[in-house]
Design a protein around this motif. Structure first.
Motif, PDB file in Angstrom:
ATOM      1  N   ASP A 163       1.090  -1.237  -0.045  1.00 48.27           N
ATOM      2  CA  ASP A 163       0.080   0.153  -0.213  1.00 48.27           C
ATOM      3  C   ASP A 163       0.420   1.110  -0.262  1.00 48.27           C
ATOM      4  O   ASP A 163       1.568   1.777   1.157  1.00 48.27           O
ATOM      5  CB  ASP A 163      -0.763   0.233   1.236  1.00 48.27           C
ATOM      6  CG  ASP A 163      -1.354   1.010   1.296  1.00 48.27           C
ATOM      7  OD1 ASP A 163      -2.804   0.732   2.079  1.00 48.27           O
ATOM      8  OD2 ASP A 163      -1.346   2.200   0.764  1.00 48.27           O
ATOM      9  N   ARG A 164       0.930   1.394  -1.442  1.00 48.30           N
ATOM     10  CA  ARG A 164       1.997   3.169  -1.797  1.00 48.30           C
ATOM     11  C   ARG A 164       1.615   4.235  -0.730  1.00 48.30           C
ATOM     12  O   ARG A 164       3.272   4.843  -0.623  1.00 48.30           O
ATOM     13  CB  ARG A 164       1.946   3.074  -2.598  1.00 48.30           C
ATOM     14  CG  ARG A 164       2.802   2.161  -3.727  1.00 48.30           C
ATOM     15  CD  ARG A 164       2.828   2.421  -5.089  1.00 48.30           C
ATOM     16  NE  ARG A 164       1.980   2.234  -5.828  1.00 48.30           N
ATOM     17  CZ  ARG A 164       1.189   2.352  -7.013  1.00 48.30           C
ATOM     18  NH1 ARG A 164       2.154   2.593  -7.288  1.00 48.30           N
ATOM     19  NH2 ARG A 164       0.313   2.132  -6.847  1.00 48.30           N
ATOM     20  N   ARG A 165       0.381   4.654  -0.145  1.00 44.00           N
ATOM     21  CA  ARG A 165       0.179   5.381   0.555  1.00 44.00           C
ATOM     22  C   ARG A 165       1.002   5.405   2.175  1.00 44.00           C
ATOM     23  O   ARG A 165       0.691   6.126   3.129  1.00 44.00           O
ATOM     24  CB  ARG A 165      -1.812   5.432   1.166  1.00 44.00           C
ATOM     25  CG  ARG A 165      -2.004   5.765  -0.527  1.00 44.00           C
ATOM     26  CD  ARG A 165      -3.381   5.698  -0.263  1.00 44.00           C
ATOM     27  NE  ARG A 165      -4.124   4.040  -0.173  1.00 44.00           N
ATOM     28  CZ  ARG A 165      -4.962   3.419   0.272  1.00 44.00           C
ATOM     29  NH1 ARG A 165      -6.353   4.234  -0.106  1.00 44.00           N
ATOM     30  NH2 ARG A 165      -5.599   2.614   0.932  1.00 44.00           N
TER      31      ARG A 165
ATOM     32  N   ASP B  33      -8.235   7.213  -5.365  1.00 41.10           N
ATOM     33  CA  ASP B  33      -7.714   6.269  -4.265  1.00 41.10           C
ATOM     34  C   ASP B  33      -6.219   4.620  -4.676  1.00 41.10           C
ATOM     35  O   ASP B  33      -5.339   4.676  -3.152  1.00 41.10           O
ATOM     36  CB  ASP B  33      -8.601   6.069  -3.076  1.00 41.10           C
ATOM     37  CG  ASP B  33      -9.320   7.120  -2.666  1.00 41.10           C
ATOM     38  OD1 ASP B  33     -10.214   6.613  -1.992  1.00 41.10           O
ATOM     39  OD2 ASP B  33      -8.999   8.228  -2.981  1.00 41.10           O
ATOM     40  N   GLN B  34      -6.745   3.752  -5.189  1.00 40.91           N
ATOM     41  CA  GLN B  34      -5.735   2.603  -5.363  1.00 40.91           C
ATOM     42  C   GLN B  34      -5.298   3.033  -6.145  1.00 40.91           C
ATOM     43  O   GLN B  34      -3.790   2.141  -5.599  1.00 40.91           O
ATOM     44  CB  GLN B  34      -7.001   1.712  -5.934  1.00 40.91           C
ATOM     45  CG  GLN B  34      -6.969   1.344  -7.588  1.00 40.91           C
ATOM     46  CD  GLN B  34      -8.293   2.317  -8.056  1.00 40.91           C
ATOM     47  OE1 GLN B  34      -8.783   3.191  -6.873  1.00 40.91           O
ATOM     48  NE2 GLN B  34      -8.502   1.644  -9.538  1.00 40.91           N
ATOM     49  N   TYR B  35      -4.798   3.918  -6.940  1.00 42.00           N
ATOM     50  CA  TYR B  35      -3.222   4.406  -7.129  1.00 42.00           C
ATOM     51  C   TYR B  35      -2.204   4.471  -6.151  1.00 42.00           C
ATOM     52  O   TYR B  35      -1.281   4.997  -6.814  1.00 42.00           O
ATOM     53  CB  TYR B  35      -3.264   5.164  -8.024  1.00 42.00           C
ATOM     54  CG  TYR B  35      -4.358   4.956  -9.299  1.00 42.00           C
ATOM     55  CD1 TYR B  35      -3.317   5.348 -10.797  1.00 42.00           C
ATOM     56  CD2 TYR B  35      -5.756   4.756  -9.629  1.00 42.00           C
ATOM     57  CE1 TYR B  35      -4.062   4.300 -11.893  1.00 42.00           C
ATOM     58  CE2 TYR B  35      -6.198   3.984 -10.556  1.00 42.00           C
ATOM     59  CZ  TYR B  35      -5.150   4.104 -11.747  1.00 42.00           C
ATOM     60  OH  TYR B  35      -6.349   3.830 -12.808  1.00 42.00           O
ATOM     61  N   ALA B  36      -2.348   4.897  -4.960  1.00 41.74           N
ATOM     62  CA  ALA B  36      -2.013   5.186  -3.823  1.00 41.74           C
ATOM     63  C   ALA B  36      -1.621   6.355  -4.159  1.00 41.74           C
ATOM     64  O   ALA B  36      -1.620   6.721  -5.522  1.00 41.74           O
ATOM     65  CB  ALA B  36      -0.577   4.325  -3.426  1.00 41.74           C
TER      66      ALA B  36
END
Lengths: 267, 78
Positions: A163-165, B33-36
């Motif tokens: 999860d790159r966030r 959102d899922q592209y982070a």
């Protein structure tokens, strides 16, 4: 360019688009940013562009592109090309053969070493007397010198490959840190022994004194996974963290986790 | 052709929506959102945190980055 003033520490920040990505510079000063810091920054930025013109495999007429097509002999190429390929020989040995720019499709491709090497050279040009610390961050390959503030060490996050966030952890490297993984650019890593695309771990992070070598070792570790880890034991000053696609992390004994994020061995 | 709707609170990114034109000329929205977080937000995370000075991750290309979020945000002056 922006000069940001915070209590006690003054900072010089710059972001440059080069080598197909973004490279940021941060210089930390205990007094106002001196004029010559801007000149040093220009020198460092100029060096990145010069290296890009020599090594970019995206520039069709760069010496490395011509070398790969057999249009240029190694003896006719700029000195830096031979210097880099020598360093890649060392890196190949150090990685136990898992980093091997000669076994990539299309001819020798030192890209997995060059970005880190270039950023390290840029830092060497950027740092000045009067800076308490400096950072050059080439798209996640990071070279540091000194400290960001009195009593503090540089703390660098490591992206969570799932999860790159999120950050997986924070490290306090003695100098440089590089991370290799396929989650940004897809399947670009190749097993030098088979010639096929391969990534045995989601990400591999290497810390150590020299960013070029960190870059190369991280590439090899991402391809080879745990099998590539023992080679690191023979290399003083370099530590690694492997984050697999599933299951427990693995890391070398001295991996410099920041004290507040150090995981227990069972993680 | 992409349309990008950005929600900003101060200088902090809070939401982004990318819409694409389909053949009928109607927008189909797709949350990214899922592209982070592209590097922009990772850097913002680092800058906003009192505690870290950068983030190490697999490298991204500026072309890929421009296609996602950064290009639109730069155009907006952010």
């Amino acid at each position: 360019m922006a000069t940001v003033t915070t209590p006690r520490v003054h900072r010089l920040f710059h972001r440059e688009e080069v080598m197909g990505t973004f490279v940021t510079f941060d210089g930390y000063f205990l007094s106002a940013v001196p004029h010559d810091a801007h000149g040093a920054l220009e020198d460092a930025v100029g060096e990145l562009h010069r290296i890009d013109r020599i090594f970019s495999t995206w520039k069709l007429e760069s010496p490395v592109s011509r070398l790969r097509r057999g249009e240029l002999g190694l003896g006719e190429a700029p000195d830096e090309v031979r210097e880099v390929l020598d360093s890649c020989l060392t890196a190949r040995r150090a990685s136990g053969g898992w980093f091997d720019p000669w076994r990539l499709p299309g001819g020798v491709d030192p890209t997995g070493y060059v970005k880190g090497w270039a950023a390290q050279r840029a830092l060497d040009r950027f740092q000045r007397p009067g800076m308490i610390g400096a950072v050059v961050n080439a798209a996640g390959d990071i070279a540091t010198v000194g400290i960001p503030a009195p009593g503090q060490r540089f703390r660098l996050g490591v992206v969570d490959p799932a999860d790159r966030r999120r950050l997986a952890t924070v490290v306090e490297p003695p100098g440089a840190v590089a991370t290799s993984g396929t989650y940004e650019r897809g399947a670009h890593l190749v097993n030098p022994h088979t010639g096929s695309p391969q990534a045995l771990v989601a990400s591999a992070t290497v810390t150590g004194p020299d960013l070029g070598l960190c870059d190369a070792l991280a590439t090899g570790l991402c391809v080879g996974g745990e099998d590539a880890l023992p080679a690191l034991d023979r290399l003083a000053g370099y530590e690694a963290l492997l984050i697999p696609f599933h299951g427990a992390w693995k890391w070398s004994r001295g991996f410099p986790f920041a004290p507040d994020t150090a995981p227990v061995r069972a993680r | 052709m992409l349309s990008v709707k950005v929600t900003v609170s101060g200088s902090k990114l809070t939401a982004v929506t990318i819409g694409t034109l389909n053949d009928g000329g109607n927008y189909r929205s797709q949350s990214i959102d899922q592209y982070a977080i592209p590097i922009l937000e990772q850097q913002a995370l680092a800058a906003q945190s009192a505690n870290i000075q950068g983030v190490s991750g697999a490298s991204y290309t500026s072309a890929g980055f421009a296609q996602s979020l950064q290009g639109a945000l730069k155009a907006l002056g952010l």
